[in-house]
Scaffold this motif. Sequence first.
Motif, PDB file in Angstrom:
ATOM      1  N   UNK A   1      19.540 -22.926   6.159  1.00 18.34           N
ATOM      2  CA  UNK A   1      18.077 -23.148   6.510  1.00 18.34           C
ATOM      3  C   UNK A   1      18.354 -23.430   7.959  1.00 18.34           C
ATOM      4  N   UNK A   2      19.016 -24.150   8.434  1.00 12.40           N
ATOM      5  CA  UNK A   2      18.884 -24.234  10.278  1.00 12.40           C
ATOM      6  C   UNK A   2      19.584 -22.924  10.767  1.00 12.40           C
ATOM      7  N   UNK A   3      20.831 -22.124   9.751  1.00  5.35           N
ATOM      8  CA  UNK A   3      21.233 -20.884  10.287  1.00  5.35           C
ATOM      9  C   UNK A   3      20.063 -19.726  10.276  1.00  5.35           C
ATOM     10  N   UNK A   4      19.203 -19.971   9.318  1.00  8.84           N
ATOM     11  CA  UNK A   4      18.286 -18.745   9.142  1.00  8.84           C
ATOM     12  C   UNK A   4      16.968 -19.014  10.751  1.00  8.84           C
ATOM     13  N   UNK A   5      16.621 -20.411  10.653  1.00  9.17           N
ATOM     14  CA  UNK A   5      15.876 -20.584  11.441  1.00  9.17           C
ATOM     15  C   UNK A   5      16.261 -20.181  13.292  1.00  9.17           C
TER      16      UNK A   5
ATOM     17  N   UNK B   1      15.027 -13.209  16.479  1.00 10.96           N
ATOM     18  CA  UNK B   1      14.252 -12.419  16.100  1.00 10.96           C
ATOM     19  C   UNK B   1      13.619 -12.168  16.077  1.00 10.96           C
ATOM     20  N   UNK B   2      12.650 -13.006  16.686  1.00 11.78           N
ATOM     21  CA  UNK B   2      11.034 -13.399  17.373  1.00 11.78           C
ATOM     22  C   UNK B   2      11.150 -13.056  18.663  1.00 11.78           C
ATOM     23  N   UNK B   3      12.203 -13.521  19.262  1.00 11.53           N
ATOM     24  CA  UNK B   3      12.224 -13.581  20.707  1.00 11.53           C
ATOM     25  C   UNK B   3      12.529 -12.003  21.357  1.00 11.53           C
ATOM     26  N   UNK B   4      12.763 -10.743  20.258  1.00 15.32           N
ATOM     27  CA  UNK B   4      13.370  -9.545  20.477  1.00 15.32           C
ATOM     28  C   UNK B   4      12.234  -8.948  20.045  1.00 15.32           C
ATOM     29  N   UNK B   5      11.801  -9.033  18.970  1.00 14.37           N
ATOM     30  CA  UNK B   5       9.945  -8.804  18.921  1.00 14.37           C
ATOM     31  C   UNK B   5       9.411  -9.231  19.806  1.00 14.37           C
TER      32      UNK B   5
ATOM     33  N   UNK C   1       1.142 -12.614  19.936  1.00 14.80           N
ATOM     34  CA  UNK C   1       0.880 -13.071  18.477  1.00 14.80           C
ATOM     35  C   UNK C   1       0.610 -12.288  17.277  1.00 14.80           C
ATOM     36  N   UNK C   2       0.601 -11.597  17.425  1.00 17.73           N
ATOM     37  CA  UNK C   2       0.212 -10.445  16.070  1.00 17.73           C
ATOM     38  C   UNK C   2       1.109  -9.415  15.878  1.00 17.73           C
ATOM     39  N   UNK C   3       2.290  -9.489  16.707  1.00 19.87           N
ATOM     40  CA  UNK C   3       3.885  -8.895  16.080  1.00 19.87           C
ATOM     41  C   UNK C   3       4.652  -9.832  15.955  1.00 19.87           C
ATOM     42  N   UNK C   4       4.398 -11.015  16.057  1.00 20.92           N
ATOM     43  CA  UNK C   4       5.261 -12.222  15.937  1.00 20.92           C
ATOM     44  C   UNK C   4       4.815 -12.666  14.523  1.00 20.92           C
ATOM     45  N   UNK C   5       3.329 -12.518  13.919  1.00 19.78           N
ATOM     46  CA  UNK C   5       3.191 -13.353  12.955  1.00 19.78           C
ATOM     47  C   UNK C   5       3.580 -11.892  12.080  1.00 19.78           C
ATOM     48  N   UNK C   6       3.399 -10.525  12.349  1.00 20.43           N
ATOM     49  CA  UNK C   6       4.374  -9.838  11.224  1.00 20.43           C
ATOM     50  C   UNK C   6       4.716  -9.454  11.072  1.00 20.43           C
ATOM     51  N   UNK C   7       6.025  -9.782  12.147  1.00 23.73           N
ATOM     52  CA  UNK C   7       7.773 -10.123  12.036  1.00 23.73           C
ATOM     53  C   UNK C   7       7.719 -10.972  11.009  1.00 23.73           C
ATOM     54  N   UNK C   8       7.031 -12.585  11.577  1.00 25.75           N
ATOM     55  CA  UNK C   8       7.333 -13.201   9.941  1.00 25.75           C
ATOM     56  C   UNK C   8       6.644 -13.832   8.411  1.00 25.75           C
ATOM     57  N   UNK C   9       6.014 -12.497   8.741  1.00 26.66           N
ATOM     58  CA  UNK C   9       5.139 -12.163   6.820  1.00 26.66           C
ATOM     59  C   UNK C   9       6.306 -11.454   6.984  1.00 26.66           C
ATOM     60  N   UNK C  10       6.835 -10.361   7.726  1.00 23.28           N
ATOM     61  CA  UNK C  10       7.598  -9.660   6.486  1.00 23.28           C
ATOM     62  C   UNK C  10       9.384 -10.059   6.547  1.00 23.28           C
TER      63      UNK C  10
ATOM     64  N   UNK D   1      13.761 -10.132   9.129  1.00 19.62           N
ATOM     65  CA  UNK D   1      13.938  -8.519   9.780  1.00 19.62           C
ATOM     66  C   UNK D   1      13.396  -8.877  10.657  1.00 19.62           C
ATOM     67  N   UNK D   2      14.273  -7.294  11.665  1.00 18.95           N
ATOM     68  CA  UNK D   2      14.440  -7.741  13.462  1.00 18.95           C
ATOM     69  C   UNK D   2      13.604  -6.452  13.385  1.00 18.95           C
TER      70      UNK D   2
END
Length: 197
Positions: free
Chosen positions: A114-118, A124-128, A150-159, A171-172
């Motif tokens: 879990x820590x690794x995936x976070x 990935x969020x920083x790259x987004x 915020x929309x791009x980060x939310x989309x990144x989190x959802x996908x 996904x990145x």
Amino acid sequence: SPIVAASVVTSIGFSLLSVGASSFGGGSGSENFGSATNWILGTITLLSCIIFNILAKSYFKQLSVLFGLIVVNHTANIVAVIMGVVDFSSLSGTSIVAVPSLMPFKPEFNANAIFSVILIFLVSATETIGDTSALAASGLNRDVTTKETSGSIACDGFISALSSVFGCLPITSFSQNVGLIAMTKVVNRYAIAAGAI
């Protein structure tokens, strides 16, 4: 700036040289690595990309790698089949169309995983955020808005959450697309959706 972009792209290219050389020889760990067959197939692809780049005009020059992927790889695959180096045994028992399986792995709560995936997702969020800022600057000639970020980060989190249901990692966003938009200035969502389809 161009000097930063050129330095980054050049360093990425140099870091991928060993991967290209390994693929050219037949793949890392291949039994017949560096054989004449592998050299012939690799040379067909490489020369075709180079010749296309030399002969192409205008923006078509930038499509030499795409040309190599689509046209040449199919030609090289046909040559490979004729030379008898393609192994179809792994395709036995598979269907032409396969639907991804939901939850292919048993859910397990492991603190280390879990820590690794976070951490992966935070990268990935920083790259987004960077990609969103660069897209607004290069494609729309303006600064990115808070709503867009915020929309791009939310989309990144959802996908990324959706991808986990199919057993994938987060996904990145794809930074290469920023370069495409900077070159073409095409930011129309319908054009981009058509390309994705």
